[in-house]
Motif scaffolding. Structure first.
Motif, PDB file in Angstrom:
ATOM      1  N   ARG A   1       0.613  -1.182  -0.040  1.00 41.27           N
ATOM      2  CA  ARG A   1       0.007  -0.256   0.048  1.00 41.27           C
ATOM      3  C   ARG A   1       1.037   1.235   0.054  1.00 41.27           C
ATOM      4  O   ARG A   1       0.405   2.330  -0.418  1.00 41.27           O
TER       5      ARG A   1
ATOM      6  N   ALA B   1      -7.171  -2.822   6.111  1.00 41.20           N
ATOM      7  CA  ALA B   1      -7.499  -2.409   4.971  1.00 41.20           C
ATOM      8  C   ALA B   1      -6.373  -3.155   3.772  1.00 41.20           C
ATOM      9  O   ALA B   1      -5.178  -3.298   4.102  1.00 41.20           O
ATOM     10  N   ASN B   2      -7.061  -3.871   2.541  1.00 38.05           N
ATOM     11  CA  ASN B   2      -5.984  -4.577   1.548  1.00 38.05           C
ATOM     12  C   ASN B   2      -6.736  -4.246   0.160  1.00 38.05           C
ATOM     13  O   ASN B   2      -6.997  -5.106  -0.233  1.00 38.05           O
ATOM     14  N   PRO B   3      -6.608  -3.010  -0.098  1.00 36.11           N
ATOM     15  CA  PRO B   3      -7.024  -2.564  -1.322  1.00 36.11           C
ATOM     16  C   PRO B   3      -6.240  -3.117  -2.643  1.00 36.11           C
ATOM     17  O   PRO B   3      -4.846  -3.277  -2.248  1.00 36.11           O
TER      18      PRO B   3
ATOM     19  N   GLN C   1      -4.680   1.419 -10.420  1.00 31.63           N
ATOM     20  CA  GLN C   1      -5.224   1.815  -8.805  1.00 31.63           C
ATOM     21  C   GLN C   1      -3.744   1.768  -8.206  1.00 31.63           C
ATOM     22  O   GLN C   1      -3.208   0.705  -7.699  1.00 31.63           O
TER      23      GLN C   1
ATOM     24  N   ASP D   1      -2.584   3.320  -2.238  1.00 26.41           N
ATOM     25  CA  ASP D   1      -3.116   4.028  -1.507  1.00 26.41           C
ATOM     26  C   ASP D   1      -2.408   5.094  -0.444  1.00 26.41           C
ATOM     27  O   ASP D   1      -2.988   6.210  -0.073  1.00 26.41           O
TER      28      ASP D   1
END
Length: 317
Positions: A72, A162-164, A170, A173
């Motif tokens: 991330r 979180a693990n977007p 993308q 983040d």
């Protein structure tokens, strides 16, 4: 510069102080303040491959996956690891077991990126060590924000669980939280390696030495074809050198080191972070030993070439 009650009082920040015996784990701290209704915190001091530093402060029950966090931040899956203990003392100016968001008040920590668990905001009050693990203070997250603003620090609250997805369309983040500057960290393995190299008793050969230069000049001045035949003389120090033996010793010592690191005390002290602590110790040890071994191989090659030049005499045809 360090934390003091006067600083919080000057900012009109309400807080409560609880004194207790020194503790090094969240579980140990919970025995003294866990019943008081506040949220316990765990704090990780991390570094990436470029020696950029991160202080992660999370609720005690928040699951922080370093591989996910590294991705991330845009560092790849293996981009984060625990900072060495020496960095705690030199950068945060706290000993092991005393990592806390308050440590960023020190000027030496100006390049440390602080990430706070967004779960703190939902708590009535939060518990942190005030640069010392024999004391805990309780305050609200908004008051921690006020303190951080007073020293010019942001309060970036993020969802640490979180693990977007991260991909071409993308971007990571949390990439904006990567520090712009790196920090020079003390590296015990480098020091150990340099000491080992300086104490190694091997012969280095300068290819510009008179002996070698004379042989080169003699060979180049003779245009006749020559046959080079090996002499029967053998350097005993080279013939007795076994490349496998040093490696076996390193593996054996590394295995012993792993076993010595995993004890009841270290399990209680480091908890779920024990694997990272052990891997960091192994990395330092193997880094030093393998560099030392590389020097031995290099010096042996130089020495063998030197003796070959002495004992191998050209024979004119």
């Amino acid at each position: 510069m360090g934390y003091s009650k006067e600083q919080l009082l000057e900012l009109q920040i309400p807080f409560v102080t609880y004194e207790h015996p020194a503790v090094t784990t969240v579980d140990a701290q919970a025995k003294y303040v866990g019943h008081l209704g506040g949220a316990l915190s765990k704090n990780l001091f991390l570094k990436d491959k470029k020696n950029r530093l991160y202080l992660i402060s999370a609720l005690a029950d928040t699951k922080v996956d370093l591989k996910v966090l590294s991705t991330r931040l845009g560092l790849g899956k293996g981009g984060l690891r625990m900072s060495p203990e020496e960095a705690l003392q030199e950068i945060l100016q706290v000993p092991l077991g005393c990592v806390t968001p308050f440590a960023v008040i020190n000027e030496s920590a100006c390049h440390v990126s602080l990430l706070l668990d967004q779960g703190f905001r939902a708590q009535d009050c939060c518990f942190f060590h005030p640069l010392s693990n024999d004391m805990t203070i309780s305050l609200k997250s908004q008051d921690l924000d006020k303190f951080l603003r007073s020293i010019g620090k942001e309060s970036p609250y993020v969802d640490l669980e979180a693990n977007p997805p991260v991909g071409k369309d993308q971007p990571p983040d949390l990439a904006s939280f990567v520090p712009s500057g790196s920090t020079v960290l003390p590296d015990p393995s480098e020091t150990a390696s340099s000491n080992l190299q300086s104490s190694t008793n091997h012969t280095f050969v300068d290819n510009k030495s008179p002996l070698v230069a004379a042989k080169v000049a003699k060979t180049s001045s003779n245009s006749q074809k020559v046959d080079i035949k090996p002499s029967k003389a053998v350097n005993p120090s080279i013939s007795s050198f076994s490349s496998g033996q040093p490696l076996d010793e390193i593996v054996e010592k590394a295995a012993t080191l792993v076993l010595s690191e995993i004890t009841k005390d270290t399990i209680n002290q480091h908890g779920e972070q024990l694997g990272l602590v052990v891997s960091d110790s192994i990395r330092k040890y193997l880094g030093s030993e393998l560099k030392h071994l590389a020097v031995i191989y290099k010096n042996t090659a130089y020495t063998e070439g030197f003796h070959a030049g002495i004992h191998y005499q050209p024979k004119r045809s």
